[in-house]
Design an enzyme around this catalytic site. Structure first.
Site, mmCIF file in Angstrom:
data_model
loop_
_atom_site.group_PDB
_atom_site.id
_atom_site.type_symbol
_atom_site.label_atom_id
_atom_site.label_comp_id
_atom_site.label_asym_id
_atom_site.label_seq_id
_atom_site.Cartn_x
_atom_site.Cartn_y
_atom_site.Cartn_z
ATOM 1 C CB ALA A 19 -0.822 0.068 1.142
ATOM 2 C CG LEU A 21 0.688 1.906 3.617
ATOM 3 C CD1 LEU A 21 0.142 1.137 5.428
ATOM 4 C CD2 LEU A 21 -0.666 3.273 4.105
ATOM 5 C CB VAL A 26 13.584 4.667 -0.735
ATOM 6 C CG1 VAL A 26 13.526 4.304 -2.252
ATOM 7 C CG2 VAL A 26 13.690 6.288 -0.062
ATOM 8 C CB ALA A 27 12.356 -0.477 -0.362
ATOM 9 C CG HIS A 137 0.723 1.846 8.701
ATOM 10 N ND1 HIS A 137 1.750 3.063 8.220
ATOM 11 C CD2 HIS A 137 1.614 0.799 8.515
ATOM 12 C CE1 HIS A 137 3.044 2.724 7.707
ATOM 13 N NE2 HIS A 137 3.387 1.455 7.894
ATOM 14 N NE ARG A 138 5.084 -1.824 11.374
ATOM 15 C CZ ARG A 138 6.159 -2.272 11.739
ATOM 16 N NH1 ARG A 138 7.026 -1.693 11.410
ATOM 17 N NH2 ARG A 138 5.999 -3.654 12.488
ATOM 18 C CD GLU A 174 9.274 3.588 14.822
ATOM 19 O OE1 GLU A 174 9.386 2.600 13.451
ATOM 20 O OE2 GLU A 174 8.345 4.724 14.785
ATOM 21 N NE ARG A 214 9.660 5.861 10.133
ATOM 22 C CZ ARG A 214 9.405 5.291 9.469
ATOM 23 N NH1 ARG A 214 9.232 3.744 9.490
ATOM 24 N NH2 ARG A 214 9.203 5.244 7.857
ATOM 25 C CG HIS A 250 13.328 1.880 11.233
ATOM 26 N ND1 HIS A 250 12.949 0.948 10.811
ATOM 27 C CD2 HIS A 250 12.735 2.367 11.999
ATOM 28 C CE1 HIS A 250 11.532 1.256 10.846
ATOM 29 N NE2 HIS A 250 11.392 2.097 11.907
ATOM 30 C CB CYS A 369 12.860 -6.088 8.705
ATOM 31 S SG CYS A 369 13.219 -3.851 8.265
#
Length: 446
Positions: A19, A21, A26-27, A137-138, A174, A214, A250, A369
């Site tokens: 989506a 979001l 970048v990816a 969203h997170r 995070e 973040r 991150h 990740c």
């Protein structure tokens, strides 16, 4: 006493989608609205877990979140049947709807910060779910994440669980994506490195200008307090604001550590010399291998594109270290050349192993990740819910579960399909029984 580091990978959910979001990733943005393959994504993740298990590593799995998040959509005023809620939200607030369909919980490095018992005042392993306040969203994840962690690590004699930090940008947290730990052995007291992007209560301090920072310094301090960490074993390091503005959202996109190795890009930190000096001082007499990648060898943009630093560094049973890298690293001339040279340098890193995790990479996350690291002793390992550990039998069961429930192709428009919600809930209900983690999802608790 036996000591281990167990990697708990997030299982990709049945509504895995692109989506786009995440501003600053970048990816994620570059692949927005592309068609996804939930089945392929889940199998790629499982294959990586099984491969590490076959290499002699201890490997676990964490359940995904329920998506679409009907519970949150109802909190935001959408009413009626589940089907009606989906339709209303998709039409009236498409951005909100897509956020409530996010597949981002697959990146388990953001699930929580973990401190092993060797570091904590009470001798327990401590878990604090990340609040992830920077992205709506997170920010929907922490409560269910906490339940999943408690279902996985339920023995109160060995494990201590904290509520996530206040849901406010001043305490933006995070998780392990901005935290790493160096140690001589996994069961010995180590140095916990908290990397932050900005100070929340001091605007005069350096901060990025283009993309958001973040993680706050204040959040790092709070987690360290909750976990009962000693000041002598904690180092706070500011991420380079300029590198955040280059898409390094991150720290685990620009730096990764394992035992006595810190692998980082020369642009990673704000005050590199001071940070490394403090780390070595607190680590003690044993040498820390600071492996610095120069910009002339690998540009920051190429490191972000290939996720050179979003790799896993693992210690194999023979005590050699290996880098677990995405296949994109092998396909990049500068990165593959660097890694080929790296294994011949005077460091503990002796191998590089490449894995295809393209479904994750396209959404903005690499091998690092996908996993949450938990250092533990043999007794603590025995106290873990053993149904969440990967072995041949559980790998087969989970693959069969994916084949039974996951779609091969998913478009963003499919997310409003009430049948997909039914399929997803059926799959997740079966998964909680397979993993024996209890009723962790809102639809199971209503």
């Amino acid at each position: 006493m036996k000591q281990f580091e167990v990697n708990f990978d997030g299982l990709v959910g049945p509504t895995h989608n692109y989506a786009g979001l995440s501003f600053g990733n970048v990816a994620s943005l570059s692949n927005a609205n592309a068609k996804s393959s939930p089945r392929q994504a889940a199998k790629q993740g499982l294959q990586k877990m099984k491969a590490l298990s076959d290499m002699g590593m201890l490997q676990g799995v964490l359940a995904p979140q329920e998506r679409p998040d009907i519970h949150t959509l109802r909190r935001l005023g959408f009413t009626g049947s589940d089907s009606s809620v989906l339709e209303q939200a998709a039409k009236q607030a498409p951005e909100v709807f897509l956020a409530c369909c996010s597949a981002s919980s697959m990146w388990t490095a953001n699930a929580a910060t973990v401190s092993p018992s060797a570091d904590t005042a009470d001798g327990k392993i401590h878990f604090t779910p990340a609040n992830l306040t920077n992205k709506f969203h997170r920010s929907l994840e922490p409560e269910v994440t906490g339940r999943i962690l408690q279902g996985t690590f339920s023995n109160e004699k060995y494990f201590s669980h904290h509520t996530h930090l206040p849901d406010n940008e001043h305490f933006g947290d995070e998780g392990a994506a901005n935290h790493t730990r160096l140690c001589s052995n996994y069961g010995h007291a180590g140095v916990e490195i908290f990397v932050y992007g900005r100070h929340a209560f001091n605007a005069s301090k350096p901060a990025p200008r283009k993309f958001p920072a973040r993680q706050t310094f204040e959040a790092c301090q709070a987690v360290a307090r909750l976990h009962g960490l000693s000041d002598e074993n904690v180092v706070y390091v500011q991420q380079n604001p300029d590198v955040i503005d280059q898409g390094v959202f991150h720290n685990d996109v620009i730096s990764v550590g394992n035992q006595n190795v810190l692998f980082y890009h020369e642009q990673a930190f704000h005050n590199t010399e001071g940070a490394l000096s403090e780390i070595q001082s607190k680590f003690g007499d044993e040498k820390v291998h600071f492996v610095c990648v120069k910009t002339k060898d690998v540009a920051v943009s190429e490191a972000v594109k290939t996720y050179l630093f979003n790799t896993q560094i693992i210690t194999l049973p023979n005590d050699d270290m290996a880098i677990i890298a995405p296949s994109e690293c092998e396909e990049s001339e500068s990165v593959s050349q660097y890694l080929t040279n790296l294994v011949n340098l005077d460091t503990p890193i002796k191998q590089v192993k490449y894995f295809d995790v393209k479904q994750s990479m396209r959404n903005g996350g690499g091998p690092a990740c996908l996993r949450l690291r938990v250092a533990m002793t043999g007794q603590e390992l025995e106290a873990v819910n053993n149904q969440t550990l990967i072995n041949d039998l559980q790998f087969t069961r989970l693959n069969q579960w994916v084949d039974k429930h996951y779609r091969d192709v998913l478009l963003v428009d499919d997310l409003r399909d009430p049948q997909l919600l039914t399929e997803s809930r059926t799959a997740l209900d079966e998964l909680t029984q397979l993993l024996k983690i209890g009723s962790v999802y809102p639809f199971q608790r209503d």
